[in-house]
Design a protein around this motif. Structure first.
Motif, short mmCIF file in Angstrom:
data_model
loop_
_atom_site.label_atom_id
_atom_site.label_comp_id
_atom_site.label_asym_id
_atom_site.label_seq_id
_atom_site.Cartn_x
_atom_site.Cartn_y
_atom_site.Cartn_z
N GLU A 29 1.19 -1.10 -0.33
CA GLU A 29 0.02 -0.19 0.88
C GLU A 29 0.54 1.46 0.26
N ALA A 30 -0.04 2.31 -0.44
CA ALA A 30 1.31 3.42 -0.87
C ALA A 30 1.42 3.71 0.98
N SER A 31 0.67 4.36 1.51
CA SER A 31 1.21 4.60 2.67
C SER A 31 2.26 3.48 3.64
N LEU A 73 7.83 3.18 4.48
CA LEU A 73 9.71 2.29 4.19
C LEU A 73 10.28 2.74 3.49
N ALA A 74 10.15 3.57 2.76
CA ALA A 74 10.86 4.87 1.88
C ALA A 74 11.61 5.53 2.97
#
Length: 319
Positions: free
Chosen positions: A282-284, A289-290
């Motif tokens: 998922e985007a969030s 994670l990034a």
């Protein structure tokens, strides 16, 4: 003829070139982080984690550098006897160059520094480094294999393959003399001296090999667990994804494709490893994670600089 002032400045720069290089690297990396992400977001994440966990992680990561030095100290007992501090400085200079220079070019500094400081021939130092890097890579891949074997549908076959892979270093060491004899027969006479130096660069006996292997496993176990714990504190879920992220980052640091300072490649390795071990797509979750991968990479850089700073007063011989 150079004036005394100019000569004095050049002498000071020569004596303190590693300190100057360290300061330049810190400045360049700080500028890069500000330009790309902004220090406010980085510091906000670190403040959320807390001072004590960060300090504990740095201490544990820095401790692995002493273990790496001990592995080399035990590898060359005659040449390095009584000079652990000088060897620690050499290993930290090599580690910093290895991190900051692209495509593993920093590795070339190890045999050069070992020859300059301890009189170890280039071929022998290169051979020893090659063996240690193979053990490093094997330890990381074996650790990654645990996750894949545990998640496999055919666990019996997966664990059998993993066991065979785990024992590959033992088989390679047991057959080393036969492999070297074959190399001696195939290579021209001029290259036989190189083969002899390569043999000298290998562990002298089974106990020496066992110690090198054990210290390699302990070193990477501590480092990967600390990184996994750090990623977990930064919001990477589940714990298997934190473990996979730590493995992915460290694998990116030992493979040939390595950007200067690990910028880009190390966070990418963390992200790939975390996703492979179950991180959400998922985007969030990917945004978290990034950010965590960047902070973990910064933690590695700071620990390397800390180790280098500790080593600078040691072994003031010209390197």
């Amino acid at each position: 003829m150079k004036s005394p002032v100019v000569a004095s400045r050049q002498s000071w720069c020569a004596r303190n070139r590693m300190m100057l290089l360290t300061v330049a690297i810190v400045g360049a990396y700080a500028f890069f982080i500000q330009w790309f992400w902004g220090w406010s977001s980085i510091l906000e994440e670190w403040a959320h984690v807390g001072v004590l966990p960060i300090v504990a992680a740095l201490l544990l990561l820095t401790s692995t550098y002493f273990l790496r030095t001990w592995r080399i100290y035990d590898y060359f007992p005659r040449e390095t006897s009584g000079r652990f501090r000088a060897l620690f400085r050499v290993t930290q200079v090599h580690n910093l160059l290895n991190i900051m220079l692209p495509f593993r070019t920093g590795e070339t500094s190890f045999p050069v520094l070992m020859r300059t400081e301890f009189g170890i021939p280039i071929a022998r130092g290169t051979s020893a480094l090659f063996v240690m890097r193979l053990l490093d890579l094997h330890a990381l891949l074996a650790a990654a294999g645990i996750g894949f074997a545990a998640a496999s549908q055919n666990r019996v076959l997966a664990w059998a393959i993993w066991t065979v892979f785990l024992l590959l270093p033992v088989a390679a060491f047991a057959t080393r003399k036969s492999l070297l004899r074959i190399a001696t027969r195939l290579l021209p006479a001029k290259a036989q001296e190189i083969v002899a130096e390569i043999e000298n660069g290998l562990p002298s006996n089974a106990p020496a090999f066992a110690r090198a292997w054990a210290m390699t496993v302990i070193n990477w176990l501590v480092k990967v667990l600390v990184l996994a714990w750090s990623l977990r504190l930064m919001g990477v879920f589940p714990i298997s994804a934190s473990f996979g992220g730590a493995l992915g980052g460290e694998l990116s640091s030992v493979l040939p494709v390595h950007a200067p300072g690990g910028v880009g490649t190390y966070p990418a390795g963390i992200t790939a490893g975390a996703v492979a071990f179950g991180a959400s797509g998922e985007a969030s979750a990917l945004a978290t994670l990034a950010q965590a991968s960047i902070n973990a990479h910064l933690l590695i850089i700071v620990s390397a600089l800390t180790g280098t700073a500790i080593s600078l007063p040691f072994g003031r011989r010209q390197l």
